[in-house]
Design an enzyme around this catalytic site. Sequence first.
Site, PDB file in Angstrom:
ATOM      1  N   SER A   1      -9.940  -0.013   6.792  1.00  0.00           N
ATOM      2  CA  SER A   1      -9.537  -0.103   5.226  1.00  0.00           C
ATOM      3  C   SER A   1      -9.453  -1.049   4.216  1.00  0.00           C
ATOM      4  O   SER A   1      -8.561  -1.846   3.853  1.00  0.00           O
ATOM      5  CB  SER A   1      -8.881   0.866   5.354  1.00  0.00           C
TER       6      SER A   1
ATOM      7  N   LYS B   1       0.617  -1.600  -0.367  1.00  0.00           N
ATOM      8  CA  LYS B   1       0.235  -0.159   0.212  1.00  0.00           C
ATOM      9  C   LYS B   1       1.150   1.205  -0.341  1.00  0.00           C
ATOM     10  O   LYS B   1       2.023   1.235   0.646  1.00  0.00           O
ATOM     11  CB  LYS B   1      -0.862   0.042   1.953  1.00  0.00           C
TER      12      LYS B   1
ATOM     13  N   SER C   1      -9.893   2.931   2.483  1.00  0.00           N
ATOM     14  CA  SER C   1      -9.061   2.775   1.405  1.00  0.00           C
ATOM     15  C   SER C   1      -8.113   2.166   0.685  1.00  0.00           C
ATOM     16  O   SER C   1      -7.296   2.428  -0.314  1.00  0.00           O
ATOM     17  CB  SER C   1      -8.479   3.569   2.288  1.00  0.00           C
TER      18      SER C   1
HETATM   19  N1  GLN Z   1     -13.554   4.933   5.959  1.00  0.00           N
HETATM   20  C1  GLN Z   1     -12.644   4.843   7.008  1.00  0.00           C
HETATM   21  C2  GLN Z   1     -12.667   6.518   6.908  1.00  0.00           C
HETATM   22  O1  GLN Z   1     -12.497   7.707   5.929  1.00  0.00           O
HETATM   23  C3  GLN Z   1     -11.801   4.119   7.271  1.00  0.00           C
HETATM   24  C4  GLN Z   1     -10.287   4.733   6.829  1.00  0.00           C
HETATM   25  C5  GLN Z   1     -10.198   3.369   7.483  1.00  0.00           C
HETATM   26  O2  GLN Z   1      -9.274   2.548   7.574  1.00  0.00           O
HETATM   27  N2  GLN Z   1      -8.239   4.790   6.875  1.00  0.00           N
HETATM   28  O3  GLN Z   1     -10.985   7.176   8.034  1.00  0.00           O
END
Ligand code: GLN
Length: 483
Positions: free
Chosen positions: A175, A76, A151
């Site tokens: 995410s 990532k 994400s």
């Molecule tokens: N969707 C959540 C956010 O936008 C979690 C994102 C994540 O786990 N990085 O914060």
Amino acid sequence: MIDKTLRQLSRALADREISSVELARLFLDRIERLDPQINAYITIDREKTLAQARAADARLAAGKAGPLTGIPLAQKDIFCAEGWRTTCGSKMLGNFVSPYDATVIERFNAAGAVILGKTNMDEFAMGSSTETSYFGVTRNPWDMERVPGGSSGGSAAAVAARLAPAATGTDTGGSIRQPSALCNLTGIKPTYGVVSRYGMIAYASSLDQGGPMARSAEDCALLLDVMAGFDARDSTSLDRPSEDYARALENPLAGLRIGLPKEFFGEGCDSGVMRRVEEAIAEYRRLGAKTVEVALPNMKLAVPAYYVIAPAEASSNLARYDGARYGHRAPAYDDLADMYAKTRAQGFGDEVKRRVLIGTYVLSHGYYDAYYLQAQRVRRRIAEDFAEAFRQCDVIMGPTSPTTAFRIGEKASDPVRMYLSDIYTIAVNLAGLPAMTIPAGFVDGLPVGLQLIGDYFAEARLLNVAHRYQQTTDWHREMPVIG
Ligand code: GLN
């Protein structure tokens, strides 16, 4: 080769069926052919990848290989890797080449794994669809008109499309789990503090945790063995004896107590998804598990509390992107204040700006008690709810995501609807618990994930519970038809 598990690849490398260079080339060629449609990767660097693969081949030849030596992995683009452009999905870091390795990368390098490329993600990991990436949306290999989740959507799409044998992700509110669920993968978010955050670009530091995204629990265990471990450079890293995460994989499930929180089985979940989840739980009963109803009464406060705490921490973490030291700098400005303002206005996308504004607001004098402190109290209560639930059960189960993959653009203009993609995952981060997702079937051709939540440090147990299910079901072996 593209469909082999990590264990099988390891054997193929050891038996000289294929070299690491050949394996890397195979995936790089596939990426070149298929990734233009999927957009799972932000950065590919053939030369760097092949140089690492050559070193791995030398190590294999010298008989000094470990289980991951010579295996290419997608990283990532939130993990800093020396000499690699590391963008975190943002224009702000669009030109940033990291001068150092994150601990996770350092550990993979030491294990002899090969970096295949850096994967697409929501900007600074803020999102559930990969649509906030500066580098364009990633498409879900199961349906190119749909999002892969986020994400860590690039990592999920890469593994699902067999553009990588496995990948890393990070999970602040879901995410790793949500994109894994939407792309038919197995992913685990470890207990907070198990995987070092050093060199992992910070979003909300008290919630962020790295972990593997792969095609089976067995593969996740192998990856976690490398990723986990104490790191003095991360002040919240936990100093615990090292673990063999695969040690309990084969344990029988007879007598396992599965907690089903009533809050996970009420409204808010798509009925098709719920059916698959219930069928998976029925399979666990056949494997000897018992189910008990448990309660997480403060669950409904998890999303609101998260959207105070995460933006508060993000507003502080993202203050460093000011154009002075690295990353984007506005080409023209009047004075220092104007340089900051223009740099940040140009470098950040809308969702990041929204969160910085919310975070600054909730931390400001006069609102701190009303929002931030209140959210911290909710956080404590959520952790207490889980502690109470784990007095009655060994593992909690429920859906990972309330829906299957949604259409590109469907929620992009409605932040609150997007935030609700994480209703089942966010509480886990607030409590710091480990949790995973495993493939549990399909609705209209789209994958559904079953979520497994464990008590602190129950990773090996979760992987065992997941593995036994994967021995009697084939959902995790299904592969999308592409190119
Ligand atoms: N969707 C959540 C956010 O936008 C979690 C994102 C994540 O786990 N990085 O914060």
